[in-house]
Scaffold this active site. Structure first.
Site, PDB file in Angstrom:
ATOM      1  CE  LYS A 195      55.525  22.120 -47.268  1.00  0.00           C
ATOM      2  NZ  LYS A 195      56.876  22.705 -47.291  1.00  0.00           N
ATOM      3  NE  ARG A 205      53.624  29.245 -49.357  1.00  0.00           N
ATOM      4  CZ  ARG A 205      52.909  28.551 -50.226  1.00  0.00           C
ATOM      5  NH1 ARG A 205      52.190  29.179 -51.137  1.00  0.00           N
ATOM      6  NH2 ARG A 205      52.912  27.235 -50.172  1.00  0.00           N
ATOM      7  CE  LYS A 248      53.912  22.934 -43.621  1.00  0.00           C
ATOM      8  NZ  LYS A 248      55.075  23.407 -44.265  1.00  0.00           N
TER       9      LYS A 248
HETATM   10  C1  PBG Z   1      59.069  25.374 -46.632  1.00  0.00           C
HETATM   11  C2  PBG Z   1      57.986  25.361 -45.621  1.00  0.00           C
HETATM   12  C3  PBG Z   1      56.708  25.956 -45.648  1.00  0.00           C
HETATM   13  C4  PBG Z   1      56.131  25.726 -44.389  1.00  0.00           C
HETATM   14  C5  PBG Z   1      57.049  24.995 -43.657  1.00  0.00           C
HETATM   15  N1  PBG Z   1      58.177  24.749 -44.438  1.00  0.00           N
HETATM   16  C6  PBG Z   1      56.040  26.785 -46.657  1.00  0.00           C
HETATM   17  C7  PBG Z   1      55.585  26.273 -47.941  1.00  0.00           C
HETATM   18  O1  PBG Z   1      55.678  25.089 -48.257  1.00  0.00           O
HETATM   19  O2  PBG Z   1      55.150  27.130 -48.706  1.00  0.00           O
HETATM   20  C8  PBG Z   1      54.781  26.218 -43.945  1.00  0.00           C
HETATM   21  C9  PBG Z   1      54.584  26.312 -42.467  1.00  0.00           C
HETATM   22  C10 PBG Z   1      53.409  27.094 -42.038  1.00  0.00           C
HETATM   23  O3  PBG Z   1      52.534  27.518 -42.804  1.00  0.00           O
HETATM   24  O4  PBG Z   1      53.336  27.316 -40.812  1.00  0.00           O
HETATM   25  N2  PBG Z   1      58.814  24.732 -47.827  1.00  0.00           N
END
Ligand code: PBG
Length: 322
Positions: A195, A205, A248
């Site tokens: 990620k 967010r 991701k």
């Molecule tokens: C939680 C999380 C996030 C996303 C999925 N789980 C946000 C982040 O890491 O700030 C992002 C998903 C998206 O942008 O569609 N940590």
């Protein structure tokens, strides 16, 4: 054997033949729909940066899940907007947390839909970081305890799969141990393994109200230039017990998806994130691209890169058009 014996265009002349020789297909079975659940009744609050997506209260989430199941999509992943936040994100691991309550309600009405619970603290902490903080630093090992507690609470409330996304070192092992000790050895873990600290998460967010109050997530999420490191992250998560692993975002990281698919044997998921969704929606709203064609092309490309599963906000719309 070249021209004129071989003419590559022969198999492109007719739509049914093109369909027959297509090497990649995107089926509803490959898709996972993310959903945002919020407190209240009858609440559907549109997310302005993600046209077509809303925060939904539990009653409406249940209805939405029924529609998603009826479209042949096997799973949803749930994100929660809690009533209140605190420094330790306690609603993330409360049995009365918003996602826990939503899952119990969905399980009653739509028991055959697979429920995936995102396991992270950023939606629940007052500071918006993914773990317990000490000044401006996110504490790793202390956070593991909270993530494991959260995973157990979510699995007990109906999560069929838990998906840790906090990017703490050792989070998969901690969650696996927590689940096993709680008698939940059969609950699979979908690890957000590679990620990246991506600017493509901006709209999410807004949707999850989880922007960090200070700093950013670069101290725990991966740096976009790194490829070897992604493979190391994935290998570690598999060693720690991940049953499925995720890359991701998806589109700017298709090379990582391909490498992961070639190198590892577990199912690979890719998260087609909020910013990727928002860009397509914005361009389509301006009449600059044809949305359905672009969505099909993008999802096909993610599958072609090697993803077995795609988490995408387009899941429902795409499945409707199938
Ligand atoms: C939680 C999380 C996030 C996303 C999925 N789980 C946000 C982040 O890491 O700030 C992002 C998903 C998206 O942008 O569609 N940590």
């Amino acid at each position: 054997m070249g021209f004129p014996i071989r003419r590559m265009r022969r198999l492109r002349g007719m739509a049914p033949v093109r369909r027959m020789v297509a090497e990649t297909r995107v089926h509803a079975d490959d898709l996972i729909q993310p959903l945002f659940v919020c407190p209240g009744r009858g609440v559907a609050r549109p997310v302005s940066s993600m046209p077509g997506q809303s925060q939904l209260s539990i009653d409406l989430i249940v209805r939405e899940c029924r529609e998603i199941r009826d479209l042949g999509i096997p799973a949803v992943i749930l994100f929660g907007i809690p009533e209140k936040k605190d420094p330790l994100g306690s609603e993330a691991y409360s049995d009365d947390g918003i996602v826990q309550r939503a899952m119990r309600a969905i399980k009653v009405e739509v028991p055959d839909l697979c429920l995936i619970a995102d396991v992270c603290l950023c939606e629940y902490t007052s500071h918006g970081h993914c773990g317990e903080i000490d000044g401006e630093r996110v504490k790793n090992d202390e956070t593991l305890v909270l993530l494991a507690r959260s995973a157990v609470s979510l699995a007990r409330s109906g999560a069929d799969i838990v998906a840790p996304s906090a990017m703490m070192d050792g989070q998969v092992a901690a969650i696996r141990r927590g689940l096993d000790e709680a008698g939940l050895a059969s609950t699979p873990i979908l690890a957000y393994a590679a990620k990246y600290a991506s600017a493509f998460y901006g709209p999410f967010r807004d949707a999850a109200e989880s922007a960090p109050a200070f700093g950013d997530r670069r101290g725990y999420q991966m740096d976009p230039p790194n490829r070897r490191e992604a493979l190391a992250e994935i290998a570690l998560d598999i060693e720690e017990g991940a049953d499925l692993v995720m890359v991701k975002p998806a589109l700017a990281y298709l090379d990582i998806i391909r490498e992961a698919r070639d190198r590892f044997e577990v199912p690979i998921a890719a998260y087609n994130v909020s910013g990727e969704y928002a860009m397509i929606k914005a361009a389509a709203a301006n009449g600059w691209i044809r949305e359905d064609a672009v969505v099909r092309e993008v999802l096909t490309a993610i599958r072609r890169a090697g993803a077995d599963l795609i988490l995408t906000y387009f899941a429902k719309e795409y499945a409707k058009r199938l």
